[in-house]
Design an enzyme around this catalytic site. Structure first.
Site, PDB file in Angstrom:
ATOM      1  N   LYS A 115     -17.953 -29.674  37.814  1.00 33.90           N
ATOM      2  CA  LYS A 115     -16.658 -28.963  37.825  1.00 33.90           C
ATOM      3  C   LYS A 115     -16.786 -27.739  38.730  1.00 33.90           C
ATOM      4  CE  LYS A 115     -13.294 -26.682  34.810  1.00 33.90           C
ATOM      5  NZ  LYS A 115     -12.553 -26.768  33.549  1.00 33.90           N
ATOM      6  N   ARG A 174      -2.857 -19.844  17.783  1.00 32.20           N
ATOM      7  CA  ARG A 174      -3.750 -20.562  18.709  1.00 32.20           C
ATOM      8  C   ARG A 174      -3.767 -22.045  18.353  1.00 32.20           C
ATOM      9  NH1 ARG A 174      -6.749 -15.650  17.946  1.00 32.20           N
ATOM     10  NH2 ARG A 174      -8.076 -16.630  16.377  1.00 32.20           N
ATOM     11  N   LYS A 185     -18.890 -28.555  27.915  1.00 38.15           N
ATOM     12  CA  LYS A 185     -18.710 -27.790  29.147  1.00 38.15           C
ATOM     13  C   LYS A 185     -19.423 -26.451  29.064  1.00 38.15           C
ATOM     14  CE  LYS A 185     -15.934 -24.913  30.496  1.00 38.15           C
ATOM     15  NZ  LYS A 185     -14.750 -24.071  30.674  1.00 38.15           N
ATOM     16  N   GLU A 208     -20.312 -26.559  35.320  1.00 43.57           N
ATOM     17  CA  GLU A 208     -19.283 -25.765  36.004  1.00 43.57           C
ATOM     18  C   GLU A 208     -19.870 -24.494  36.612  1.00 43.57           C
ATOM     19  OE1 GLU A 208     -15.977 -24.558  33.550  1.00 43.57           O
ATOM     20  OE2 GLU A 208     -14.961 -23.551  35.180  1.00 43.57           O
TER      21      GLU A 208
HETATM   22  C1  5MM Z   1      -9.682 -22.556  29.948  1.00 43.62           C
HETATM   23  O1  5MM Z   1     -10.569 -21.475  30.231  1.00 43.62           O
HETATM   24  C2  5MM Z   1     -11.948 -21.811  30.108  1.00 43.62           C
HETATM   25  C3  5MM Z   1     -12.685 -20.898  29.171  1.00 43.62           C
HETATM   26  O2  5MM Z   1     -12.571 -19.573  29.531  1.00 43.62           O
HETATM   27  P1  5MM Z   1     -13.246 -18.384  28.633  1.00 43.62           P
HETATM   28  O3  5MM Z   1     -14.378 -18.988  27.872  1.00 43.62           O
HETATM   29  O4  5MM Z   1     -13.670 -17.403  29.665  1.00 43.62           O
HETATM   30  O5  5MM Z   1     -12.187 -17.894  27.744  1.00 43.62           O
HETATM   31  C4  5MM Z   1     -12.582 -21.825  31.507  1.00 43.62           C
HETATM   32  O6  5MM Z   1     -13.949 -22.097  31.486  1.00 43.62           O
HETATM   33  C5  5MM Z   1     -11.911 -22.904  32.267  1.00 43.62           C
HETATM   34  O7  5MM Z   1     -12.223 -24.154  31.675  1.00 43.62           O
HETATM   35  C6  5MM Z   1     -12.330 -22.940  33.709  1.00 43.62           C
HETATM   36  O8  5MM Z   1     -12.524 -21.670  34.243  1.00 43.62           O
HETATM   37  C7  5MM Z   1     -11.266 -23.645  34.525  1.00 43.62           C
HETATM   38  O9  5MM Z   1     -10.021 -23.057  34.243  1.00 43.62           O
HETATM   39  P2  5MM Z   1      -9.035 -22.757  35.450  1.00 43.62           P
HETATM   40  O10 5MM Z   1      -7.902 -21.990  34.833  1.00 43.62           O
HETATM   41  O11 5MM Z   1      -9.825 -21.972  36.443  1.00 43.62           O
HETATM   42  O12 5MM Z   1      -8.624 -24.136  35.983  1.00 43.62           O
END
Ligand code: 5MM
Length: 338
Positions: free
Chosen positions: A217, A44, A134, A175
């Site tokens: 967002k 990671r 975020k 978001e």
């Molecule tokens: C990158 O993924 C973010 C975190 O996801 P998890 O905490 O569920 O693992 C997620 O919040 C992401 O920032 C947003 O959904 C926007 O990502 P996408 O892929 O929809 O542009």
């Protein structure tokens, strides 16, 4: 202008957008394994190192959202991730929610948790160099969904998170994501998203959040993945801008869209189509996760020999999205990927 507002504006600087690389340990591990890479703290770290050290990334990317694990790790050479980002002129950010959990009373829906102890965590993140944070609320469209209690619970949590961020000198990215899952049409997505945004801004105002010092967002207004009538880019753009104009105060400096599972080039085309509609009260840009990194992850596959190709792939998508955020994208930019 105060520091918070300056940072919020820097995040949505013209022709730049945000890279969402904040997948939680569970999500990131699944995505690595799907790409054939064994998941571990080391892989990671190597993957996020590849992303943030991409040559030229700072020309298109204003900020990178990291998760707690990455914020505490270092790029090769030993510089902590937040310092490595800041040294390139990229604002480091941190995802601070602890995930979407079943909503009491409506367990098919979720409410995002993480408020307990958040003040103390934000203090530490600010000391570590995070300039923004975020928090993602998740809203599903379905039979009888979203419920009012889901919309209000998520909006209330987003607003309390945003107020705590601003108290700590950290810009909140707010978001509220209406998922693309389902077979609903674009009109339903528009109605639910408008309701969600209206509820979120009512709560942000209740909690005294400075709208000038945050970034929204949201999802774009699209049809559900399973809908047989998929709208054109022009329809998506008109619906998205229409919903935002009815719900988002002009004091908000910028709107940085999530990609939500749209194919990378489609998300770019949608952002460009919004800019073709002319100037709006807020900057319109991107805060994509999958639509920025999926092609790079597929190119990398965990092989050190593929790092350069993966970085070129990410730089290309970032440039295309930055062009769309400036209203200058066309598919002529795409062959450069080859
Ligand atoms: C990158 O993924 C973010 C975190 O996801 P998890 O905490 O569920 O693992 C997620 O919040 C992401 O920032 C947003 O959904 C926007 O990502 P996408 O892929 O929809 O542009």
């Amino acid at each position: 202008m105060d520091q918070l507002t300056q940072t919020a504006r820097a995040l949505v600087a013209p022709g730049k957008g945000i890279l969402a690389a904040d997948e939680s340990v569970g999500t990131m591990s699944k995505r690595l394994e799907a790409a054939g890479v064994p998941a571990s703290p080391q892989t990671r770290r190597a993957y996020r190192d590849l992303l943030v050290t991409t040559p030229g990334l700072d020309e298109s990317i204003s900020g990178v959202i990291l998760c707690d694990e990455t914020l505490r790790q270092s790029v090769a050479g030993g510089t902590p991730f937040p310092r490595a980002c800041a040294a390139r002129g990229i604002v480091p950010g941190i995802k601070v929610d602890t995930g979407a959990k079943p909503l009491a009373g409506n367990p098919e829906e979720s409410v995002t948790e993480g408020l307990d102890g958040l003040r103390e965590r934000l203090e530490e993140y600010a000391e570590m160099g995070a300039g923004f944070a975020k928090w993602r609320g998740v809203i599903t469209i379905g039979d009888g969904q979203p419920t009012r209690s889901c919309l209000v619970a998520n909006a209330h949590a987003l607003a309390r998170y945003a107020a705590l961020c601003q108290e700590a000198g950290i810009v909140p990215i707010v978001e509220p994501e209406v998922l693309m899952d389902g077979d609903h049409g674009i009109e339903r997505c528009a109605a639910v998203s408008a309701d969600a945004l209206h509820t979120v801004f009512a709560q942000l105002i209740e909690q005294g959040v400075a709208l000038e010092s945050m970034v929204l967002k949201p999802n774009m207004i699209v049809a559900g993945k399973g809908c047989c009538e998929q709208p054109s880019a022009a329809q998506v753009a008109a619906a998205t801008v229409g919903v935002l104009r009815r719900t988002v105060p002009a004091a908000v400096p910028g709107v940085a869209f999530l990609s939500g599972g749209q194919p990378p080039a489609v998300a770019t085309v949608h952002l460009q189509a919004m800019h073709a509609l002319g100037p709006q009260p807020w900057v319109l840009t991107f805060s994509f996760g999958r639509a920025l990194v999926d092609p790079a992850l597929a190119a990398w596959r965990g092989e050190p020999g593929n790092v350069e190709l993966a970085q070129d792939t990410l730089a290309h998508r970032a440039r295309c999205n930055a062009a769309a955020a400036a209203g200058r994208y066309s598919d002529e930019l795409e062959p450069a990927a080859a």
